[in-house]
Motif scaffolding. Structure first.
Motif, PDB file in Angstrom:
ATOM      1  N   ARG A  22       0.845  -1.194   0.000  1.00 55.44           N
ATOM      2  CA  ARG A  22       0.000   0.000   0.000  1.00 55.44           C
ATOM      3  C   ARG A  22       0.877   1.239   0.000  1.00 55.44           C
ATOM      4  O   ARG A  22       2.038   1.195   0.382  1.00 55.44           O
ATOM      5  N   VAL A  23       0.284   2.346  -0.413  1.00 54.66           N
ATOM      6  CA  VAL A  23       1.022   3.598  -0.501  1.00 54.66           C
ATOM      7  C   VAL A  23       0.308   4.672   0.318  1.00 54.66           C
ATOM      8  O   VAL A  23      -0.905   4.873   0.177  1.00 54.66           O
ATOM      9  N   VAL A  24       1.057   5.336   1.195  1.00 54.31           N
ATOM     10  CA  VAL A  24       0.553   6.464   1.974  1.00 54.31           C
ATOM     11  C   VAL A  24       1.093   7.725   1.311  1.00 54.31           C
ATOM     12  O   VAL A  24       2.304   7.870   1.149  1.00 54.31           O
ATOM     13  N   VAL A  25       0.194   8.604   0.893  1.00 59.43           N
ATOM     14  CA  VAL A  25       0.611   9.827   0.213  1.00 59.43           C
ATOM     15  C   VAL A  25       0.448  11.012   1.166  1.00 59.43           C
ATOM     16  O   VAL A  25      -0.657  11.277   1.651  1.00 59.43           O
ATOM     17  N   LEU A  26       1.550  11.707   1.428  1.00 58.26           N
ATOM     18  CA  LEU A  26       1.504  12.912   2.261  1.00 58.26           C
ATOM     19  C   LEU A  26       1.610  14.138   1.377  1.00 58.26           C
ATOM     20  O   LEU A  26       2.296  14.125   0.353  1.00 58.26           O
ATOM     21  N   ASP A  27       0.918  15.189   1.789  1.00 58.97           N
ATOM     22  CA  ASP A  27       1.002  16.450   1.062  1.00 58.97           C
ATOM     23  C   ASP A  27       0.907  17.586   2.071  1.00 58.97           C
ATOM     24  O   ASP A  27      -0.106  17.689   2.778  1.00 58.97           O
ATOM     25  N   ASP A  28       1.967  18.378   2.152  1.00 59.37           N
ATOM     26  CA  ASP A  28       1.950  19.533   3.030  1.00 59.37           C
ATOM     27  C   ASP A  28       1.536  19.162   4.464  1.00 59.37           C
ATOM     28  O   ASP A  28       0.622  19.751   5.033  1.00 59.37           O
ATOM     29  N   ALA A  29       2.212  18.155   5.017  1.00 58.18           N
ATOM     30  CA  ALA A  29       2.033  17.697   6.398  1.00 58.18           C
ATOM     31  C   ALA A  29       0.747  16.895   6.630  1.00 58.18           C
ATOM     32  O   ALA A  29       0.521  16.392   7.731  1.00 58.18           O
ATOM     33  N   ARG A  30      -0.081  16.798   5.613  1.00 64.42           N
ATOM     34  CA  ARG A  30      -1.350  16.082   5.789  1.00 64.42           C
ATOM     35  C   ARG A  30      -1.371  14.786   4.988  1.00 64.42           C
ATOM     36  O   ARG A  30      -0.691  14.668   3.978  1.00 64.42           O
ATOM     37  N   LEU A  31      -2.222  13.854   5.471  1.00 64.92           N
ATOM     38  CA  LEU A  31      -2.425  12.612   4.734  1.00 64.92           C
ATOM     39  C   LEU A  31      -3.345  12.901   3.570  1.00 64.92           C
ATOM     40  O   LEU A  31      -4.467  13.375   3.756  1.00 64.92           O
ATOM     41  N   GLN A  32      -2.859  12.640   2.363  1.00 64.28           N
ATOM     42  CA  GLN A  32      -3.700  12.900   1.204  1.00 64.28           C
ATOM     43  C   GLN A  32      -4.508  11.668   0.839  1.00 64.28           C
ATOM     44  O   GLN A  32      -5.679  11.751   0.542  1.00 64.28           O
ATOM     45  N   GLN A  33      -3.847  10.501   0.894  1.00 64.59           N
ATOM     46  CA  GLN A  33      -4.534   9.280   0.486  1.00 64.59           C
ATOM     47  C   GLN A  33      -3.747   8.052   0.922  1.00 64.59           C
ATOM     48  O   GLN A  33      -2.522   8.097   1.041  1.00 64.59           O
ATOM     49  N   VAL A  34      -4.463   6.965   1.181  1.00 65.81           N
ATOM     50  CA  VAL A  34      -3.835   5.665   1.387  1.00 65.81           C
ATOM     51  C   VAL A  34      -4.447   4.739   0.347  1.00 65.81           C
ATOM     52  O   VAL A  34      -5.665   4.591   0.299  1.00 65.81           O
ATOM     53  N   VAL A  35      -3.610   4.171  -0.527  1.00 70.05           N
ATOM     54  CA  VAL A  35      -4.144   3.344  -1.620  1.00 70.05           C
ATOM     55  C   VAL A  35      -3.373   2.032  -1.760  1.00 70.05           C
ATOM     56  O   VAL A  35      -2.184   1.962  -1.445  1.00 70.05           O
ATOM     57  N   ASP A  36      -4.074   1.011  -2.257  1.00 73.49           N
ATOM     58  CA  ASP A  36      -3.397  -0.237  -2.616  1.00 73.49           C
ATOM     59  C   ASP A  36      -2.463   0.048  -3.780  1.00 73.49           C
ATOM     60  O   ASP A  36      -2.762   0.899  -4.621  1.00 73.49           O
ATOM     61  N   ILE A  37      -1.381  -0.709  -3.838  1.00 76.40           N
ATOM     62  CA  ILE A  37      -0.396  -0.467  -4.891  1.00 76.40           C
ATOM     63  C   ILE A  37      -1.037  -0.592  -6.283  1.00 76.40           C
ATOM     64  O   ILE A  37      -0.693   0.154  -7.205  1.00 76.40           O
ATOM     65  N   ALA A  38      -2.005  -1.487  -6.427  1.00 72.75           N
ATOM     66  CA  ALA A  38      -2.657  -1.685  -7.730  1.00 72.75           C
ATOM     67  C   ALA A  38      -3.402  -0.432  -8.186  1.00 72.75           C
ATOM     68  O   ALA A  38      -3.568  -0.200  -9.386  1.00 72.75           O
ATOM     69  N   ASP A  39      -3.817   0.388  -7.216  1.00 72.31           N
ATOM     70  CA  ASP A  39      -4.593   1.595  -7.551  1.00 72.31           C
ATOM     71  C   ASP A  39      -3.743   2.858  -7.530  1.00 72.31           C
ATOM     72  O   ASP A  39      -4.256   3.964  -7.704  1.00 72.31           O
ATOM     73  N   TYR A  40      -2.460   2.689  -7.284  1.00 78.37           N
ATOM     74  CA  TYR A  40      -1.599   3.864  -7.120  1.00 78.37           C
ATOM     75  C   TYR A  40      -1.130   4.401  -8.467  1.00 78.37           C
ATOM     76  O   TYR A  40      -0.501   3.696  -9.242  1.00 78.37           O
ATOM     77  N   ASP A  41      -1.455   5.637  -8.707  1.00 73.88           N
ATOM     78  CA  ASP A  41      -1.037   6.304  -9.939  1.00 73.88           C
ATOM     79  C   ASP A  41      -0.196   7.521  -9.547  1.00 73.88           C
ATOM     80  O   ASP A  41      -0.738   8.526  -9.086  1.00 73.88           O
ATOM     81  N   PRO A  42       1.124   7.439  -9.694  1.00 71.11           N
ATOM     82  CA  PRO A  42       1.975   8.529  -9.220  1.00 71.11           C
ATOM     83  C   PRO A  42       1.705   9.859  -9.916  1.00 71.11           C
ATOM     84  O   PRO A  42       1.954  10.923  -9.363  1.00 71.11           O
ATOM     85  N   GLU A  43       1.187   9.814 -11.133  1.00 72.26           N
ATOM     86  CA  GLU A  43       0.909  11.052 -11.864  1.00 72.26           C
ATOM     87  C   GLU A  43      -0.196  11.841 -11.167  1.00 72.26           C
ATOM     88  O   GLU A  43      -0.183  13.058 -11.101  1.00 72.26           O
ATOM     89  N   VAL A  44      -1.166  11.100 -10.643  1.00 69.09           N
ATOM     90  CA  VAL A  44      -2.333  11.746 -10.057  1.00 69.09           C
ATOM     91  C   VAL A  44      -2.108  12.083  -8.588  1.00 69.09           C
ATOM     92  O   VAL A  44      -2.527  13.132  -8.108  1.00 69.09           O
ATOM     93  N   LEU A  45      -1.426  11.165  -7.885  1.00 68.85           N
ATOM     94  CA  LEU A  45      -1.442  11.252  -6.428  1.00 68.85           C
ATOM     95  C   LEU A  45      -0.211  11.862  -5.788  1.00 68.85           C
ATOM     96  O   LEU A  45      -0.274  12.272  -4.642  1.00 68.85           O
TER      97      LEU A  45
END
Ligand code: ATP
Ligand code: MG
Length: 243
Positions: free
Chosen positions: A219-242
């Motif tokens: 799974r991938v935890v995406v942080l943005d500006d000190a906040r949690l933006q999203q937690v997604v399964d690797i299959a759903d992870y799109d680095p361009e978007v997230l």
């Protein structure tokens, strides 16, 4: 579940700038399952290292709870005593920092062997294991008995990485452990993670390289500006978007 990060914040007070505070982490919550590999991604300054430092308790969180299920029961790493933190570091909780700042005047092999001695392993057996790990990371054998202070960034990073995985902690925190390595050495490091750590090991790792995330993470935890933006399964992870 092995780790429950519950509305954790870390605010830095900047004493130089009167009264001003900088948010390192703001209300971050997510959980980590036993044996899972969670990758933490986000822009520079988004709070990735701060998150790992709060879990390892290098930083004391300003608010929230970090409930860690150890073999000996639950420990709230955000609120427990320093003594309790020291007791879980080692076999329960391991950490490879992003930058190896403090380099003791100790030969590389002993830097890696020390966490194993501290767990009661025989000195020579621990040194032998340390040499095996450093060999697997393609560190030249002539550096084993040299001081890491004189090493290149990538050589130091390998010593730091070997030291963190050596005691086979149940929960391993890795902050960009392969960022200074060339592709071949990076592949050796990722292979070692797979071969050396038991399948039950839980890892929370910060990575910048999308190929690495793709290779290791569940799974991938995406942080943005000190906040949690999203937690997604690797299959759903799109680095361009997230990220
Ligand atoms: N000890 C500290 N004192 C003051 N501010 C800090 C401290 N540690 C982190 N910060 C601030 O917190 C924010 C998050 O920093 P952090 O190191 O966690 O980012 P990061 O996502 O790891 O970035 P990078 O990808 O560059 O390593 C930044 O604005 C940083 O300046
Ligand atoms: Mg960082």
């Amino acid at each position: 579940m092995i780790l429950d990060i519950d509305t954790v914040s870390k605010t830095f007070e900047m004493h130089i700038i009167d009264g001003k505070t900088v948010p390192g982490l703001a209300d971050v919550s997510f959980t980590v399952d036993d044996g899972e590999f969670v990758a933490v991604v986000g822009e520079s300054g988004s709070g990735k290292s701060s998150l790992l430092k709060c879990i390892y308790r290098t930083y004391e969180p300003s608010a929230g709870a970090i409930r860690f299920q150890t073999e000996g029961g639950e420990v709230d790493l955000a609120n427990c005593s320093d003594r309790e933190v020291l007791a879980v570091r080692g076999s329960e909780l391991g950490y490879a920092s992003q930058f190896l700042n403090e380099i003791p005047r100790v030969p590389a092999v002993d830097v890696v062997a020390r966490p194993m001695w501290e767990q009661g392993m025989d000195r020579e057996a621990a040194r032998e294991r340390a040499r095996e790990l450093l060999t697997a990371l393609d560190l030249p054998a002539e550096l084993f008995d040299a001081y890491p202070a004189t090493f290149s960034g990538g050589e130091r990073q390998r010593v730091n990485f070997a030291r963190a995985i050596a005691p086979q902690p149940r929960l391993l925190l890795l902050d960009e452990p392969t960022s200074a390595l060339d592709p071949e050495t990076r592949a050796s490091a990722l292979e070692l993670l797979d071969d050396y750590l038991p399948a039950s090991t839980t890892v929370v790792g910060v990575f910048h390289n999308y190929d690495v995330v793709q290779q290791v993470a569940d799974r991938v935890v995406v942080l943005d500006d000190a906040r949690l933006q999203q937690v997604v399964d690797i299959a759903d992870y799109d680095p361009e978007v997230l990220a």
